[in-house]
Design a protein around this motif. Sequence first.
Motif, PDB file in Angstrom:
ATOM      1  N   THR A   1       5.643   4.691   0.830  1.00 35.52           N
ATOM      2  CA  THR A   1       6.140   5.992   1.284  1.00 35.52           C
ATOM      3  C   THR A   1       7.253   5.820   2.313  1.00 35.52           C
ATOM      4  O   THR A   1       8.302   6.465   2.221  1.00 35.52           O
TER       5      THR A   1
ATOM      6  N   TYR B   1      -1.749  -0.390   3.619  1.00 38.70           N
ATOM      7  CA  TYR B   1      -2.966   0.277   3.145  1.00 38.70           C
ATOM      8  C   TYR B   1      -3.534   1.153   4.254  1.00 38.70           C
ATOM      9  O   TYR B   1      -3.380   0.854   5.437  1.00 38.70           O
ATOM     10  N   GLU B   2      -4.214   2.215   3.872  1.00 37.87           N
ATOM     11  CA  GLU B   2      -4.777   3.172   4.816  1.00 37.87           C
ATOM     12  C   GLU B   2      -5.956   2.535   5.555  1.00 37.87           C
ATOM     13  O   GLU B   2      -6.771   1.835   4.941  1.00 37.87           O
ATOM     14  N   SER B   3      -6.053   2.803   6.853  1.00 37.84           N
ATOM     15  CA  SER B   3      -7.079   2.150   7.673  1.00 37.84           C
ATOM     16  C   SER B   3      -8.495   2.468   7.206  1.00 37.84           C
ATOM     17  O   SER B   3      -9.352   1.573   7.189  1.00 37.84           O
ATOM     18  N   ASN B   4      -8.756   3.711   6.797  1.00 35.40           N
ATOM     19  CA  ASN B   4     -10.116   4.034   6.347  1.00 35.40           C
ATOM     20  C   ASN B   4     -10.507   3.238   5.102  1.00 35.40           C
ATOM     21  O   ASN B   4     -11.636   2.787   4.976  1.00 35.40           O
TER      22      ASN B   4
ATOM     23  N   LEU C   1      -3.414  -3.735   6.836  1.00 33.00           N
ATOM     24  CA  LEU C   1      -2.677  -2.616   7.424  1.00 33.00           C
ATOM     25  C   LEU C   1      -1.170  -2.889   7.393  1.00 33.00           C
ATOM     26  O   LEU C   1      -0.376  -1.978   7.150  1.00 33.00           O
TER      27      LEU C   1
ATOM     28  N   TYR D   1      -5.688   0.581  -7.167  1.00 32.11           N
ATOM     29  CA  TYR D   1      -5.274   0.506  -5.759  1.00 32.11           C
ATOM     30  C   TYR D   1      -6.330  -0.218  -4.924  1.00 32.11           C
ATOM     31  O   TYR D   1      -6.024  -1.155  -4.189  1.00 32.11           O
TER      32      TYR D   1
ATOM     33  N   GLY E   1       0.826  -1.192   0.000  1.00 30.20           N
ATOM     34  CA  GLY E   1       0.000   0.000   0.000  1.00 30.20           C
ATOM     35  C   GLY E   1       0.870   1.255   0.000  1.00 30.20           C
ATOM     36  O   GLY E   1       2.089   1.192   0.151  1.00 30.20           O
ATOM     37  N   LYS E   2       0.213   2.389  -0.142  1.00 33.25           N
ATOM     38  CA  LYS E   2       0.937   3.662  -0.259  1.00 33.25           C
ATOM     39  C   LYS E   2       1.722   4.015   1.004  1.00 33.25           C
ATOM     40  O   LYS E   2       2.790   4.610   0.921  1.00 33.25           O
ATOM     41  N   ARG E   3       1.207   3.655   2.165  1.00 35.42           N
ATOM     42  CA  ARG E   3       1.923   3.981   3.413  1.00 35.42           C
ATOM     43  C   ARG E   3       3.266   3.250   3.481  1.00 35.42           C
ATOM     44  O   ARG E   3       4.280   3.826   3.860  1.00 35.42           O
TER      45      ARG E   3
END
Length: 153
Positions: free
Chosen positions: A78, A139-142, A135, A103, A73-75
């Motif tokens: 990053t 990936y973002e939690s929302n 997670l 995504y 994921g993006k997190r």
Amino acid sequence: MTEYLKDALRKIASYCAYQERTQQEVRKRLDKWDIYGDDAEELIAELITQGYLSEERFATSFAGGKFRVMGWGKRKITQELKQRGITGYNLNKALANIAPDDYKSRLVELIDKKRGLIRDDNPLVVKQKLARYALSKGYESNLVWEVLGAEEE
């Protein structure tokens, strides 16, 4: 440029031609060869000028590869790019190249695949394990909870 630096430039250009590199990786390699300071910066500037070294190109290919192949994921992407010294414009450009639809569908695909591996009858435990897995992939939690919530309906 001295003959020694010209030779070093040929070697480091070959190193960069093999695969995309960051300036940080090139500096470490030059440090191993006992090339420091202004000489190292001159070589890096020359690599950039000749097109052997591009942090934007590195970030884009790294992010795309980790997303497509590893399912990151993006997190997580990053975090890894920041560790490699990529920030700001290059980081944002690399993440922008990941299409939002791709995504989300990749996340759904990862969750579905993981669901088949979980051996538990309690739906809450399964959901918790799936969320924790997504997670950990960055990936973002929302988005994770949105996907898991949509599956219940």
